[in-house]
Enzyme design. Structure first.
Site, PDB file in Angstrom:
ATOM      1  N   HIS A  17      29.019  68.533  69.295  1.00 42.22           N
ATOM      2  CA  HIS A  17      30.277  68.521  68.541  1.00 42.22           C
ATOM      3  C   HIS A  17      30.012  68.349  67.042  1.00 42.22           C
ATOM      4  CE1 HIS A  17      34.621  67.675  67.944  1.00 42.22           C
ATOM      5  NE2 HIS A  17      34.173  66.885  66.974  1.00 42.22           N
ATOM      6  N   GLU A  18      29.220  67.349  66.703  1.00 40.81           N
ATOM      7  CA  GLU A  18      28.940  67.080  65.294  1.00 40.81           C
ATOM      8  C   GLU A  18      28.062  68.167  64.677  1.00 40.81           C
ATOM      9  OE1 GLU A  18      30.675  64.973  63.874  1.00 40.81           O
ATOM     10  OE2 GLU A  18      31.413  63.918  65.643  1.00 40.81           O
ATOM     11  N   HIS A  21      30.299  70.827  63.273  1.00 37.62           N
ATOM     12  CA  HIS A  21      30.785  70.462  61.937  1.00 37.62           C
ATOM     13  C   HIS A  21      29.682  70.635  60.896  1.00 37.62           C
ATOM     14  CE1 HIS A  21      34.581  69.022  63.361  1.00 37.62           C
ATOM     15  NE2 HIS A  21      34.106  67.975  63.998  1.00 37.62           N
TER      16      HIS A  21
END
Length: 352
Positions: A17-18, A21
């Site tokens: 997920h990170e 980003h």
């Protein structure tokens, strides 16, 4: 061992997920100060190419700290083209969406792997027939294996229900019985039933229940791509609907699970089989992606809404409004987490 598996799975999901980003931010030239798995006290860190990569004490999440973005300082302005707050709203939206999108991609990859390794499902074998039902009147029997309905090849029990509900009129069932294939014409009737959210519905049924038999289906790479896409979309819709039903009060708040429930589900899946572990990891990854897109100010979806507001009005929300909404978002999230933990503890004591 279950706890270790849980922490590994959760860390992988958070990392992906990170990473979404991070990669989007770097693509647009935004400087990332910190990439953290976990919150709180730093346990281990390494500085590499302008970013501090670290593991923190509380492994229940993670974050990337970008230049020019700080929820505790909504009015923060850091000069330079490498600052998040100096990027155009559409660029910020892509950076924010990239995290949940990475979770959807991970889920699709896992579902693809499941399809290649062998997806398990209920066999299309009849285990029970309701008396006076269309199936009984047509002559179907226990242990009959349904091979085809009209022109649709049947491999799993789920396909039977989908085919019956998505067609009209009488259906031709091709059934294997005692190594022979027989044909039956069945006209389904409309009956009372329940959906996955226990809502009363009416649907076409023929009055059969599955036998407790499992089949393993291996897909070709091309078929696996279709399988992965369908499963990811299906899981996303299910979670979106689940959130909607929860808000409407159709699903009681007692059904909300916390970190203990997630840990137990992952632990049980790891003890069952590797395929089961991949399946539950894919589902949690989709869950993480969907929930982060909810328009709650403290989540990616909330920040996306702020940027959409800026695109429409051509001005940013005031610092005061941003701060109040962000605090409200954290209160909502904190309350849901506490409710989940409360429900988990209740379940443990009720079972005890």
């Amino acid at each position: 061992m279950g706890t270790i598996t849980f922490l590994i799975v959760l860390s992988i999901l958070v990392f992906i997920h990170e990473l979404g980003h991070f990669l989007a931010a770097r693509f647009f030239g935004v400087k990332v100060h910190v990439f953290s798995i976990g919150f709180g006290k730093k346990l281990f860190s390494k500085y590499y190419r302008g970013t501090e990569w670290q593991f923190a004490l509380i492994p229940l999440g993670g974050y990337v700290k970008m230049k020019g973005q700080d929820d505790t300082k909504p009015g923060l302005v850091e000069k330079g083209n490498d600052s998040y707050n100096n990027k155009k709203p559409w660029q910020r939206i892509i950076i924010l969406f990239a995290g949940p999108f990475a979770n959807f991609i991970l889920a699709a990859i896992l579902y693809f792997a499941i399809a290649i390794l062998g997806a398990t499902s209920l066999s299309p074998t009849i285990g029970n027939i309701i008396e006076n039902s269309p199936a009984q009147k047509a002559g179907l029997k226990t242990n009959d294996k349904i091979l085809r309905i009209n022109n649709t090849e049947i491999k799993t029990w789920k396909q039977i229900g989908e085919t019956i509900t998505q067609t009209k009129g009488a259906l031709n069932f091709y059934v294997q019985r005692d190594n022979k294939i027989q044909t039956f014409v069945i006209n389904p009737h409309i009956s009372d039933s329940e959906n996955m959210f226990r809502e009363k519905i009416k649907k076409r049924m023929i009055g059969i229940a599955p036998a407790p038999k499992i089949v393993t289906i291996t897909y070709s790479p091309i078929e696996a791509i279709s399988f992965a896409y369908d499963k990811t979309v299906e899981s996303s819709k299910m979670i979106f609907l689940g959130v909607q039903k929860l808000i409407q009060g159709i699903i009681p708040s007692s059904e909300i699970g916390g970190v203990i429930t997630i840990g137990k589900v992952i632990s049980d899946a790891s003890q069952s089989s590797f395929i089961a572990l991949l399946s539950i990891t894919a589902l949690i990854s989709v869950n993480l992606g969907v929930l982060n897109l909810l328009p709650i100010p403290a989540l990616d979806g909330g920040h996306i809404m702020f940027n959409i507001y800026e695109i429409i009005t051509r001005r940013k929300p005031s610092d005061r409004v941003f701060m109040y909404l962000t605090i409200a978002g954290w209160v909502i999230l904190g309350s849901l987490m506490l409710l989940g933990i409360y429900n988990d503890i209740n379940r443990i004591f009720l079972k005890g």
